[in-house]
Motif scaffolding. Structure first.
Motif, PDB file in Angstrom:
ATOM      1  N   TYR A 164       1.076  -1.629  -0.038  1.00 22.41           N
ATOM      2  CA  TYR A 164       0.182   0.080  -0.089  1.00 22.41           C
ATOM      3  C   TYR A 164       0.953   1.301  -0.091  1.00 22.41           C
ATOM      4  CZ  TYR A 164      -3.913  -2.768   0.135  1.00 22.41           C
ATOM      5  OH  TYR A 164      -4.980  -3.295  -0.412  1.00 22.41           O
ATOM      6  N   GLU A 193      -5.627  -1.325 -12.417  1.00 26.45           N
ATOM      7  CA  GLU A 193      -6.494  -0.996 -11.072  1.00 26.45           C
ATOM      8  C   GLU A 193      -6.876   0.871 -10.444  1.00 26.45           C
ATOM      9  OE1 GLU A 193      -6.153  -3.583  -7.221  1.00 26.45           O
ATOM     10  OE2 GLU A 193      -4.015  -3.022  -6.623  1.00 26.45           O
ATOM     11  N   ILE A 219     -12.093  -9.604  -4.822  1.00 22.69           N
ATOM     12  CA  ILE A 219     -14.469  -9.957  -3.989  1.00 22.69           C
ATOM     13  C   ILE A 219     -14.940  -9.756  -4.674  1.00 22.69           C
ATOM     14  CG2 ILE A 219     -15.756 -10.687  -2.035  1.00 22.69           C
ATOM     15  CD1 ILE A 219     -12.581 -10.733  -0.621  1.00 22.69           C
ATOM     16  N   THR A 220     -15.227  -8.236  -4.544  1.00 23.19           N
ATOM     17  CA  THR A 220     -16.285  -7.444  -5.538  1.00 23.19           C
ATOM     18  C   THR A 220     -16.373  -7.685  -6.548  1.00 23.19           C
ATOM     19  OG1 THR A 220     -15.512  -5.985  -3.338  1.00 23.19           O
ATOM     20  CG2 THR A 220     -17.253  -4.971  -5.423  1.00 23.19           C
ATOM     21  N   THR A 256     -14.278  -3.711  -1.815  1.00 22.03           N
ATOM     22  CA  THR A 256     -15.355  -3.507  -0.627  1.00 22.03           C
ATOM     23  C   THR A 256     -15.601  -1.999   0.008  1.00 22.03           C
ATOM     24  OG1 THR A 256     -14.327  -5.687  -0.272  1.00 22.03           O
ATOM     25  CG2 THR A 256     -15.503  -4.321   1.853  1.00 22.03           C
TER      26      THR A 256
HETATM   27  C1  LIG Z   1      -5.184  -3.261  -4.525  1.00 28.33           C
HETATM   28  C2  LIG Z   1      -6.500  -2.849  -4.205  1.00 28.33           C
HETATM   29  N1  LIG Z   1      -7.149  -3.505  -5.606  1.00 28.33           N
HETATM   30  C3  LIG Z   1      -8.469  -4.393  -5.572  1.00 28.33           C
HETATM   31  C4  LIG Z   1      -8.790  -4.531  -4.449  1.00 28.33           C
HETATM   32  C5  LIG Z   1     -10.420  -4.651  -4.380  1.00 28.33           C
HETATM   33  O1  LIG Z   1     -10.977  -6.078  -3.206  1.00 28.33           O
HETATM   34  P1  LIG Z   1     -12.319  -5.946  -2.510  1.00 28.33           P
HETATM   35  O2  LIG Z   1     -13.185  -6.168  -4.433  1.00 28.33           O
HETATM   36  O3  LIG Z   1     -12.038  -7.980  -2.677  1.00 28.33           O
HETATM   37  O4  LIG Z   1     -12.132  -5.471  -1.319  1.00 28.33           O
HETATM   38  C6  LIG Z   1      -8.720  -3.941  -2.695  1.00 28.33           C
HETATM   39  C7  LIG Z   1      -9.470  -3.422  -1.342  1.00 28.33           C
HETATM   40  O5  LIG Z   1      -9.329  -4.171  -1.196  1.00 28.33           O
HETATM   41  C8  LIG Z   1      -7.487  -3.592  -3.026  1.00 28.33           C
HETATM   42  O6  LIG Z   1      -7.154  -2.536  -1.638  1.00 28.33           O
END
Ligand SMILES: Cc1ncc(COP(=O)(O)O)c(C=O)c1O
Length: 291
Positions: A164, A193, A219-220, A256
């Motif tokens: 991060y 992303e 997951i989303t 999420t």
């Molecule tokens: C860097 C990053 N990419 C993608 C996602 C999307 O992941 P999710 O849909 O599992 O929350 C997240 C969030 O968790 C993220 O922090």
């Protein structure tokens, strides 16, 4: 939204197997996780008092830890139960749950040998990330100079705190430039992303989304692909060059925290919040509150 500091609130946090007063959930300054990035976390949303995709997120916490070479000393059912009990105790109806696991302070060297693993779970109320109006208007992204690393450079599929750094650098620069968030390319220069969410382009009524080979397969993201299937919207998971941004009619992010977040502009490209994005946002909003 509350502006209370995160380290100074009332209530309890689950910490290594027990509920402790919020302000007592501390770690030592010489913790390995703080110095060498040995930490993983999760983010889950609570809708009507229930945690959406609780098992999937809790399993991913374990998988992320495994990718960093450590094991979480609490099983998935135990952590899931603790999360639910915490949400009940804190009286959260619509909010967020943040489990985190890190290497402790028993040893402090690059080697992780000899360190215990600690786990904490906290929850708080949390509204829509960018505000309700952005569901109609969309948000603005700027492409970052920072890139997602190659899979042989970092554990790219782990929700690892250390990764991060890149997101925070990108996000801070994007905000300073007047954008809401950053769009990151990967190490090859392909679309990847945003700083906390996956990317979808709508081209000619179909979804086009990058192959999750250098970033989290959210997951989303997986949920929204399932919803698109249900709605008869074709989905193409493929390598996407930045040029594809010029072909898109609509753009949205999934995560999420972000849920289904429409995007109105990426750099100089402008988009409408169109039918496909709206249909998926409505379907997702309905699903998360389906008992
Ligand atoms: C860097 C990053 N990419 C993608 C996602 C999307 O992941 P999710 O849909 O599992 O929350 C997240 C969030 O968790 C993220 O922090």
């Amino acid at each position: 939204m509350t502006s209370l500091p995160f380290d100074d609130r009332d209530g309890v946090i689950w910490y290594d197997g027990a509920f402790v007063p919020w302000r007592d959930a501390r770690l030592h300054v010489l913790s390995h996780g703080l110095h060498y990035g040995g930490g993983v976390f999760e983010g889950m949303r609570v809708y009507d008092g229930a945690i959406f995709k609780l098992t999937e997120h809790t399993e991913r916490l374990h998988t992320s830890a495994h990718a960093l070479g450590f094991a979480i000393p609490f099983g998935v059912p135990e952590l899931a139960d603790a999360s639910e009990e915490l949400v009940r105790r804190q009286g959260i109806a619509d909010g967020y749950v943040r489990p985190v696991a890190w290497r402790g302070g028993e040893q402090l060297s690059v080697s992780s040998a000899g360190n215990r693993v600690h786990v904490a779970i906290a929850t708080w109320e949390w509204p829509r990330l960018f505000g309700d109006a952005t569901q109609e208007e969309g948000i603005r992204l700027g492409t970052s100079r920072w890139r997602r690393p190659a899979p042989d450079t970092a554990p790219v599929h782990a929700k690892a705190a250390s990764l991060y750094n890149i997101c925070t650098l990108a996000r801070d620069e994007a905000e300073a430039a007047g954008y809401d968030d950053a769009l990151l390319l990967d190490h090859r220069g392909l679309l990847a992303e945003a700083t906390g969410a996956n990317l979808f382009l709508v081209i000619g009524g179909a979804l086009h989304t990058p192959v999750p080979d250098t970033f989290l397969n959210g997951i989303t993201r997986q949920t929204v692909i399932g919803l698109a299937d249900d709605l008869g919207i074709p989905v193409h998971e493929r390598p996407l060059e930045p040029d594809a941004l010029a072909d898109a009619d609509e753009v949205f992010l999934t995560g999420t925290a972000y849920e289904v977040q429409p995007v109105r502009a990426v750099d100089g490209h402008r988009y409408r919040v169109g039918k496909v994005t709206s249909a998926l946002a409505v379907a997702y909003a309905r699903l998360v509150r389906t008992p």
